[in-house]
Design a protein around this motif. Sequence first.
Motif, PDB file in Angstrom:
ATOM      1  N   ASN A  62       0.801  -1.230   0.000  1.00  0.00           N
ATOM      2  CA  ASN A  62       0.000   0.000   0.000  1.00  0.00           C
ATOM      3  C   ASN A  62       0.832   1.277   0.000  1.00  0.00           C
ATOM      4  O   ASN A  62       0.291   2.373  -0.021  1.00  0.00           O
ATOM      5  N   VAL A  73       2.232  -6.475   1.640  1.00  0.00           N
ATOM      6  CA  VAL A  73       1.187  -6.375   2.651  1.00  0.00           C
ATOM      7  C   VAL A  73       0.085  -7.330   2.231  1.00  0.00           C
ATOM      8  O   VAL A  73      -0.254  -7.412   1.052  1.00  0.00           O
ATOM      9  N   PHE A  76      -5.338  -5.039   4.030  1.00  0.00           N
ATOM     10  CA  PHE A  76      -5.531  -3.648   3.656  1.00  0.00           C
ATOM     11  C   PHE A  76      -6.750  -3.079   4.375  1.00  0.00           C
ATOM     12  O   PHE A  76      -7.688  -3.816   4.707  1.00  0.00           O
ATOM     13  N   ASP A  80      -7.452   2.126   1.883  1.00  0.00           N
ATOM     14  CA  ASP A  80      -6.072   2.020   1.384  1.00  0.00           C
ATOM     15  C   ASP A  80      -6.010   1.981  -0.141  1.00  0.00           C
ATOM     16  O   ASP A  80      -6.936   1.524  -0.809  1.00  0.00           O
ATOM     17  N   ILE A  82      -4.136   0.219  -3.218  1.00  0.00           N
ATOM     18  CA  ILE A  82      -3.500  -1.092  -3.448  1.00  0.00           C
ATOM     19  C   ILE A  82      -2.515  -0.909  -4.584  1.00  0.00           C
ATOM     20  O   ILE A  82      -2.890  -0.478  -5.686  1.00  0.00           O
ATOM     21  N   ILE A 157      -5.088 -11.108  -1.224  1.00  0.00           N
ATOM     22  CA  ILE A 157      -5.027 -10.073  -0.203  1.00  0.00           C
ATOM     23  C   ILE A 157      -6.402 -10.008   0.454  1.00  0.00           C
ATOM     24  O   ILE A 157      -7.372 -10.549  -0.064  1.00  0.00           O
ATOM     25  N   VAL A 159      -9.159  -7.251   2.497  1.00  0.00           N
ATOM     26  CA  VAL A 159      -9.521  -5.901   2.908  1.00  0.00           C
ATOM     27  C   VAL A 159     -10.449  -6.049   4.104  1.00  0.00           C
ATOM     28  O   VAL A 159     -11.435  -6.804   4.064  1.00  0.00           O
TER      29      VAL A 159
END
Length: 160
Positions: A62, A73, A76, A80, A82, A157, A159
């Motif tokens: 990020n 990362v 998130f 944020d 990406i 990822i 969120v």
Amino acid sequence: MKQNRISYALAAALVGTVALAGCKKKEEPVVTPPAAMEPAPAPAEPMPAPAPVSATVVTVGNTAAADKSVAAVGMFGVKDKIIVSVKTDASTPADATIDAKLTFQDGQVAGQKTQAVKAEDAGTTNIEFTNTNDWPAGKYKVDVTLNGQPVGMTQEIEVK
């Protein structure tokens, strides 16, 4: 006289044997066929030319540093940005197209961006995804292609 007859008979047999041996055809020398030649080996297939541009590392984070490096990362925030960072290497300068796609857990494409780059030696290209609204909480897949070819494994990822 018996001895004479036997001697004559032996002599006649000997002369006949010699005569037969002399009349015998000469044997033709045996001609051996030429050794079977092995076919010439097939020419080696040329090694495929290395791709002019290859992706060496894909990182999702990020924030980007001044040198465009991104710390990986996996989690998130909903606000944020990406960043998908793609490090490339080129043996000779070449044009390349990098495509990054974010797919939400339900299969819906949350974002897709394509960037044309001029790859020279080692370089880094960052593709940023932002959302004017909050990112929906959940899991996302990040897929990257370079000139239409997948680069590495799909990254996941989340969120929150």
